[in-house]
Design a protein around this motif. Structure first.
Motif, PDB file in Angstrom:
ATOM      1  N   LEU A   1      66.953  -9.338  -0.599  1.00  0.00           N
ATOM      2  CA  LEU A   1      68.395  -9.210  -0.739  1.00  0.00           C
ATOM      3  C   LEU A   1      69.171  -9.968   0.341  1.00  0.00           C
ATOM      4  O   LEU A   1      70.202 -10.578   0.051  1.00  0.00           O
ATOM      5  CB  LEU A   1      68.791  -7.729  -0.737  1.00  0.00           C
ATOM      6  CG  LEU A   1      70.218  -7.398  -1.124  1.00  0.00           C
ATOM      7  CD1 LEU A   1      70.546  -7.916  -2.521  1.00  0.00           C
ATOM      8  CD2 LEU A   1      70.433  -5.895  -1.068  1.00  0.00           C
ATOM      9  N   ALA A   2      68.674  -9.969   1.559  1.00  0.00           N
ATOM     10  CA  ALA A   2      69.391 -10.620   2.667  1.00  0.00           C
ATOM     11  C   ALA A   2      69.585 -12.112   2.426  1.00  0.00           C
ATOM     12  O   ALA A   2      70.580 -12.683   2.860  1.00  0.00           O
ATOM     13  CB  ALA A   2      68.661 -10.392   3.979  1.00  0.00           C
ATOM     14  N   GLY A   3      68.664 -12.753   1.731  1.00  0.00           N
ATOM     15  CA  GLY A   3      68.803 -14.178   1.446  1.00  0.00           C
ATOM     16  C   GLY A   3      69.928 -14.471   0.471  1.00  0.00           C
ATOM     17  O   GLY A   3      70.502 -15.554   0.482  1.00  0.00           O
ATOM     18  N   LEU A   4      70.250 -13.510  -0.374  1.00  0.00           N
ATOM     19  CA  LEU A   4      71.301 -13.695  -1.376  1.00  0.00           C
ATOM     20  C   LEU A   4      72.632 -13.090  -0.926  1.00  0.00           C
ATOM     21  O   LEU A   4      73.686 -13.695  -1.091  1.00  0.00           O
ATOM     22  CB  LEU A   4      70.861 -13.058  -2.696  1.00  0.00           C
ATOM     23  CG  LEU A   4      71.810 -13.196  -3.870  1.00  0.00           C
ATOM     24  CD1 LEU A   4      72.007 -14.658  -4.238  1.00  0.00           C
ATOM     25  CD2 LEU A   4      71.273 -12.422  -5.062  1.00  0.00           C
ATOM     26  N   LEU A   5      72.557 -11.888  -0.358  1.00  0.00           N
ATOM     27  CA  LEU A   5      73.755 -11.171   0.083  1.00  0.00           C
ATOM     28  C   LEU A   5      73.571 -10.741   1.533  1.00  0.00           C
ATOM     29  O   LEU A   5      73.199  -9.606   1.818  1.00  0.00           O
ATOM     30  CB  LEU A   5      73.999  -9.942  -0.810  1.00  0.00           C
ATOM     31  CG  LEU A   5      74.206 -10.218  -2.304  1.00  0.00           C
ATOM     32  CD1 LEU A   5      74.284  -8.910  -3.079  1.00  0.00           C
ATOM     33  CD2 LEU A   5      75.452 -11.044  -2.526  1.00  0.00           C
ATOM     34  N   PRO A   6      73.839 -11.655   2.470  1.00  0.00           N
ATOM     35  CA  PRO A   6      73.619 -11.342   3.883  1.00  0.00           C
ATOM     36  C   PRO A   6      74.383 -10.101   4.325  1.00  0.00           C
ATOM     37  O   PRO A   6      75.559  -9.940   4.018  1.00  0.00           O
ATOM     38  CB  PRO A   6      74.145 -12.578   4.616  1.00  0.00           C
ATOM     39  CG  PRO A   6      74.278 -13.642   3.594  1.00  0.00           C
ATOM     40  CD  PRO A   6      74.415 -12.969   2.270  1.00  0.00           C
ATOM     41  N   GLY A   7      73.676  -9.219   5.031  1.00  0.00           N
ATOM     42  CA  GLY A   7      74.301  -8.023   5.576  1.00  0.00           C
ATOM     43  C   GLY A   7      74.390  -6.853   4.614  1.00  0.00           C
ATOM     44  O   GLY A   7      74.789  -5.760   5.007  1.00  0.00           O
ATOM     45  N   VAL A   8      74.026  -7.040   3.348  1.00  0.00           N
ATOM     46  CA  VAL A   8      74.086  -5.951   2.375  1.00  0.00           C
ATOM     47  C   VAL A   8      72.768  -5.183   2.429  1.00  0.00           C
ATOM     48  O   VAL A   8      71.696  -5.748   2.258  1.00  0.00           O
ATOM     49  CB  VAL A   8      74.345  -6.479   0.943  1.00  0.00           C
ATOM     50  CG1 VAL A   8      74.313  -5.344  -0.065  1.00  0.00           C
ATOM     51  CG2 VAL A   8      75.679  -7.205   0.890  1.00  0.00           C
ATOM     52  N   VAL A   9      72.868  -3.880   2.696  1.00  0.00           N
ATOM     53  CA  VAL A   9      71.695  -3.012   2.801  1.00  0.00           C
ATOM     54  C   VAL A   9      71.810  -1.934   1.734  1.00  0.00           C
ATOM     55  O   VAL A   9      72.797  -1.191   1.702  1.00  0.00           O
ATOM     56  CB  VAL A   9      71.615  -2.355   4.204  1.00  0.00           C
ATOM     57  CG1 VAL A   9      70.427  -1.424   4.288  1.00  0.00           C
ATOM     58  CG2 VAL A   9      71.554  -3.427   5.281  1.00  0.00           C
ATOM     59  N   PRO A  10      70.821  -1.849   0.833  1.00  0.00           N
ATOM     60  CA  PRO A  10      70.912  -0.846  -0.228  1.00  0.00           C
ATOM     61  C   PRO A  10      70.793   0.573   0.327  1.00  0.00           C
ATOM     62  O   PRO A  10      69.888   0.854   1.103  1.00  0.00           O
ATOM     63  CB  PRO A  10      69.732  -1.178  -1.149  1.00  0.00           C
ATOM     64  CG  PRO A  10      68.808  -2.019  -0.353  1.00  0.00           C
ATOM     65  CD  PRO A  10      69.619  -2.666   0.733  1.00  0.00           C
ATOM     66  N   PRO A  11      71.705   1.466  -0.064  1.00  0.00           N
ATOM     67  CA  PRO A  11      71.619   2.853   0.390  1.00  0.00           C
ATOM     68  C   PRO A  11      70.534   3.622  -0.346  1.00  0.00           C
ATOM     69  O   PRO A  11      70.128   4.691   0.075  1.00  0.00           O
ATOM     70  CB  PRO A  11      73.008   3.420   0.059  1.00  0.00           C
ATOM     71  CG  PRO A  11      73.492   2.576  -1.068  1.00  0.00           C
ATOM     72  CD  PRO A  11      72.903   1.223  -0.856  1.00  0.00           C
TER      73      PRO A  11
END
Length: 125
Positions: free
Chosen positions: A66-76
């Motif tokens: 996910l970080a490669g596509l949406l940097p900083g987005v962490v799934p809850p």
């Protein structure tokens, strides 16, 4: 009744929902289920299963990609709608319209993180 002209003009210059990014535990397994549901074969790349649908694209992605596509987005938690891709007719206007939010340019478009977008990242492109 929903697609009325007066409701389709937005300050962010959005013209259509272009795609979804859904973070899942096992993209290959989830892709099999979505393929049965949609009748569309996925395109599989390492950690990502992509579907080219009539109304846009959908990507199923593993949390570690996910970080490669949406940097900083962490799934809850999983599954998680990690991102909504919004196509604009003028990217500069979209960025100006959301300048109050904290956003950043990425290779995929202008990203508004979940904390400033109701829990899901918005990608304006």
């Amino acid at each position: 009744l929903i697609w009325r002209d007066e409701w389709l003009v937005h300050p962010n210059r959005a013209v259509r929902l272009a795609g979804l990014v859904i973070c899942v535990a096992d993209p290959a397994e989830a892709a099999l289920r979505f393929a049965r549901l949609t009748g569309v074969a996925p395109r599989n790349d390492a950690g990502v299963a992509g579907f080219a649908l009539d109304g846009g694209r959908m990507r199923l992605i593993a949390a570690d990609h996910l970080a490669g596509l949406l940097p900083g987005v962490v799934p809850p938690g999983l599954p998680y709608i990690a991102g909504v891709e919004i196509e604009t007719d003028d990217e500069a206007a979209a960025i100006r319209a959301i300048a109050g939010a904290r956003g950043s340019d990425t290779p995929h478009g202008f990203l508004v993180p979940p904390a400033h977008a109701g829990g899901t990242a918005l990608i304006f492109r």
